[in-house]
Design a protein around this motif. Structure first.
Motif, PDB file in Angstrom:
ATOM      1  N   GLU A 116       0.822  -1.216   0.000  1.00 44.93           N
ATOM      2  CA  GLU A 116       0.000   0.000   0.000  1.00 44.93           C
ATOM      3  C   GLU A 116       0.857   1.268   0.000  1.00 44.93           C
ATOM      4  OE1 GLU A 116      -3.506   2.205   2.626  1.00 44.93           O
ATOM      5  OE2 GLU A 116      -2.875   0.165   3.134  1.00 44.93           O
ATOM      6  N   LYS A 117       1.901   1.277   0.845  1.00 43.37           N
ATOM      7  CA  LYS A 117       2.744   2.470   0.966  1.00 43.37           C
ATOM      8  C   LYS A 117       3.411   2.820  -0.367  1.00 43.37           C
ATOM      9  CE  LYS A 117       5.253   2.886   4.661  1.00 43.37           C
ATOM     10  NZ  LYS A 117       4.714   4.119   5.292  1.00 43.37           N
ATOM     11  N   PHE A 118       3.956   1.811  -1.036  1.00 40.58           N
ATOM     12  CA  PHE A 118       4.694   2.084  -2.268  1.00 40.58           C
ATOM     13  C   PHE A 118       3.757   2.350  -3.449  1.00 40.58           C
ATOM     14  CE2 PHE A 118       8.197   0.949   0.284  1.00 40.58           C
ATOM     15  CZ  PHE A 118       9.358   1.342  -0.372  1.00 40.58           C
ATOM     16  N   GLU A 119       2.636   1.668  -3.508  1.00 36.97           N
ATOM     17  CA  GLU A 119       1.687   1.932  -4.592  1.00 36.97           C
ATOM     18  C   GLU A 119       1.108   3.336  -4.487  1.00 36.97           C
ATOM     19  OE1 GLU A 119      -1.369  -0.941  -5.063  1.00 36.97           O
ATOM     20  OE2 GLU A 119      -0.008  -2.543  -5.663  1.00 36.97           O
ATOM     21  N   LYS A 120       0.900   3.800  -3.272  1.00 37.37           N
ATOM     22  CA  LYS A 120       0.292   5.112  -3.045  1.00 37.37           C
ATOM     23  C   LYS A 120       1.271   6.249  -3.301  1.00 37.37           C
ATOM     24  CE  LYS A 120      -1.893   7.914   0.571  1.00 37.37           C
ATOM     25  NZ  LYS A 120      -2.306   7.936   2.004  1.00 37.37           N
ATOM     26  N   ARG A 154      18.583   7.707   0.644  1.00 38.34           N
ATOM     27  CA  ARG A 154      19.395   6.663   0.012  1.00 38.34           C
ATOM     28  C   ARG A 154      19.638   5.567   1.036  1.00 38.34           C
ATOM     29  NH1 ARG A 154      25.016   7.360  -3.328  1.00 38.34           N
ATOM     30  NH2 ARG A 154      26.043   5.423  -2.723  1.00 38.34           N
ATOM     31  N   TYR A 155      19.436   4.323   0.613  1.00 40.78           N
ATOM     32  CA  TYR A 155      19.722   3.179   1.481  1.00 40.78           C
ATOM     33  C   TYR A 155      20.700   2.267   0.748  1.00 40.78           C
ATOM     34  CZ  TYR A 155      19.184  -1.129   4.118  1.00 40.78           C
ATOM     35  OH  TYR A 155      19.439  -2.263   4.848  1.00 40.78           O
ATOM     36  N   LEU A 164      17.315   4.229  -3.994  1.00 36.19           N
ATOM     37  CA  LEU A 164      17.176   5.683  -4.009  1.00 36.19           C
ATOM     38  C   LEU A 164      15.705   6.063  -3.976  1.00 36.19           C
ATOM     39  CD1 LEU A 164      19.721   6.644  -6.833  1.00 36.19           C
ATOM     40  CD2 LEU A 164      20.126   6.619  -4.358  1.00 36.19           C
ATOM     41  N   PHE A 165      15.394   7.074  -3.170  1.00 28.37           N
ATOM     42  CA  PHE A 165      14.062   7.659  -3.119  1.00 28.37           C
ATOM     43  C   PHE A 165      14.199   9.072  -3.689  1.00 28.37           C
ATOM     44  CE2 PHE A 165      14.413   4.426   0.088  1.00 28.37           C
ATOM     45  CZ  PHE A 165      13.189   3.779   0.094  1.00 28.37           C
ATOM     46  N   GLU A 173      10.616   2.170   6.546  1.00 23.41           N
ATOM     47  CA  GLU A 173      11.176   3.302   7.303  1.00 23.41           C
ATOM     48  C   GLU A 173      11.911   4.264   6.380  1.00 23.41           C
ATOM     49  OE1 GLU A 173      11.955   1.024  11.592  1.00 23.41           O
ATOM     50  OE2 GLU A 173      13.622   1.385  10.219  1.00 23.41           O
ATOM     51  N   GLN A 174      12.688   3.725   5.438  1.00 30.89           N
ATOM     52  CA  GLN A 174      13.421   4.582   4.512  1.00 30.89           C
ATOM     53  C   GLN A 174      12.464   5.375   3.622  1.00 30.89           C
ATOM     54  OE1 GLN A 174      16.811   4.964   4.681  1.00 30.89           O
ATOM     55  NE2 GLN A 174      16.642   3.608   6.446  1.00 30.89           N
ATOM     56  N   ALA A 175      11.354   4.760   3.251  1.00 24.07           N
ATOM     57  CA  ALA A 175      10.335   5.468   2.461  1.00 24.07           C
ATOM     58  C   ALA A 175       9.737   6.616   3.260  1.00 24.07           C
ATOM     59  CB  ALA A 175       9.240   4.493   2.031  1.00 24.07           C
ATOM     60  N   ASP A 176       9.484   6.376   4.541  1.00 27.93           N
ATOM     61  CA  ASP A 176       8.926   7.436   5.404  1.00 27.93           C
ATOM     62  C   ASP A 176       9.900   8.608   5.538  1.00 27.93           C
ATOM     63  OD1 ASP A 176       6.529   6.149   5.837  1.00 27.93           O
ATOM     64  OD2 ASP A 176       7.218   5.123   7.650  1.00 27.93           O
TER      65      ASP A 176
END
Length: 454
Positions: free
Chosen positions: A69-73, A114-115, A103-104, A127-130
């Motif tokens: 859900e987090k990444f699709e949104k 960056r992770y 990379l975000f 967490e990295q997305a947040d």
């Protein structure tokens, strides 16, 4: 069974299904346009063929439902190999010199987070997305770059620019030299200045490091380490080691590599044995990175045969027990009533079986001499014995053994011409990997062994 080979061929060629939906083979312009149209950020995972097991680990992480859900949104996602034409261009655009980087990015090309590496722990990617999402309203890296190109060089600006690049795990060496060069001479007496510089991981051959090391008041650098938390002190040393290692490899500077080896030894203070092990590991990493095959093979054989091959599972257990007893104290936590147990150091034993597997695999890659491959096979076997012995009786998810270690052993057997044994061990690797998920790459290797095409 007749359907077995077609099924394995499908597994070799088809991408692993994951909960994150990845776009396929989009250029940066296409990615950017899609993200703008959908009002999303971009998640870009760059990988290569150097560590297939690392890619499998990432697949496990991406396959969790908590990310769907987090990444699709919020993201347009793409996973790409840097060996492909599109992957090369993306790596160049974002100054990526080594793969296994997540990379975000916003649609304008600003890196928000960056992770480095890969993990099967899906919550890490969440967490990295947040973190990336929280930075969308901040001043962007590109803004700093444009100001820098326009001639802005004030110490305040340079410090902010450096902090932004550090936040994104980007190199800061040249900027640090410029910033440090602007500081007045009495700044060498400043605790805050020295701490800031050391937190950035100056290379051992940099002007900033050497002026502080030789010109700051005696005891000031020591006070920076003593007043820092254990984690911060380790992070400072790791940053200096990591940046200096990359500089030594880039310049092919063996003297700098030896200087780094000595620095690494000294970070262990009174624990000479651990320091010596870490120092020699680092030097071997350098020799492997610069492809000095002759010296690498000689020193790796000397290192492992006179250290790792002379210890036992019992002695490794005792090392781990000593590590637990000698853990640095936890900082006080106010208002905490319940007891808290935290492991803050990695057990020494894991480095022994990891080293054996790593160097066995490097010998497999670098040499076709039977004597070298027999040495690698010996190390690989010892590696598995250590891993299995240390985890015996524990509820470990790899109860059939570490599939990556078994895979190494099987592939060395195959290169030695012992095909039947190799297939037998690769079958074990597949079964062991099934317990933790995504056995596809091991099944592909098994199929190639059976066809004689590995």
């Amino acid at each position: 069974m007749k359907f077995l080979i077609p099924l394995l061929l499908l597994l070799c060629s088809a991408p692993v299904f994951s909960q994150i939906i990845f776009e396929k083979d989009l250029s940066w312009e296409q990615l950017s346009k899609k993200a703008k149209n959908e009002n999303k950020l971009i998640f870009l995972h760059l990988e290569d063929d150097h560590c297939q097991q690392c890619n499998d680990v990432a697949s496990q992480g991406f396959g969790a439902t908590i990310l769907k859900e987090k990444f699709e949104k919020n993201f347009v996602s793409m996973r790409v190999n840097v060996k492909t034409e599109i992957g090369k261009k993306l790596a160049e655009k974002f100054e990526i010199k080594g793969a296994l980087v997540s990379l975000f990015i916003d649609a304008d090309g600003n890196i928000l987070n960056r992770y480095n590496g890969s993990t099967s722990a899906s919550f890490v990617y969440a967490e990295q997305a947040d973190i990336a999402l929280s930075r969308t309203g901040q001043k962007k890296l590109k803004d700093y770059e444009n100001e820098y190109k326009a001639g802005e060089r004030s110490s305040k600006f340079l410090k902010e620019y450096i902090a932004k690049r550090k936040e994104l795990s980007l190199p800061v060496g040249d900027l640090l030299e410029q910033y440090f060069g602007q500081l007045p001479i009495d700044s060498l007496k400043s605790y805050d200045v020295v701490k800031f510089v050391y937190s950035l991981g100056p290379t051992l051959d940099s002007r900033a490091y050497n002026i502080i090391h030789y010109g700051a008041p005696r005891g000031l650098v020591d006070s920076v380490y003593k007043t820092a938390s254990y984690e911060d002190a380790v992070a400072m040393n790791n940053a200096i080691i990591g940046n200096t290692f990359r500089a030594a490899v880039e310049k092919r500077d063996k003297n700098l590599a030896y200087r780094l080896s000595s620095f690494t030894q000294n970070t262990y203070n009174k624990d000479y044995v651990k320091g010596q092990l870490a120092s020699r590991r680092g030097m071997l990493r350098y020799l492997y990175a610069v492809k000095d095959t002759v010296q690498y093979i000689r020193e790796a054989r000397e290192f492992l045969d006179f250290t790792h091959m002379r210890v036992t599972v019992d002695s490794l257990r005792k090392m781990d027990e000593a590590d637990m007893k000698n853990q640095p104290p936890l900082p006080p936590v106010p208002f905490r009533k319940e007891p808290m147990r935290v492991v803050r150091v990695a057990p020494s034993s894991q480095f022994f079986h990891m080293d054996l597997n790593e160097h066995a695999w490097h010998f497999y890659e670098m040499s076709s001499k039977p004597s070298d491959l027999e040495t690698a096979l010996k190390w690989s076997n010892q590696c598995m014995e250590f891993f299995n012995g240390l985890n015996q009786g524990k509820q470990h998810p790899m109860r059939l053994g570490n599939p990556a270690y078994i895979d190494t052993y099987a592939q060395i057997l195959y290169k030695l011409g012992r095909k039947t044994e190799a297939i037998e061990w690769q079958t074990k690797a597949v079964e062991a990997q099934k317990l933790v998920g995504n056995p596809e790459s091991f099944e592909c290797t098994l199929l190639k062994m059976k066809e004689g095409k590995l």
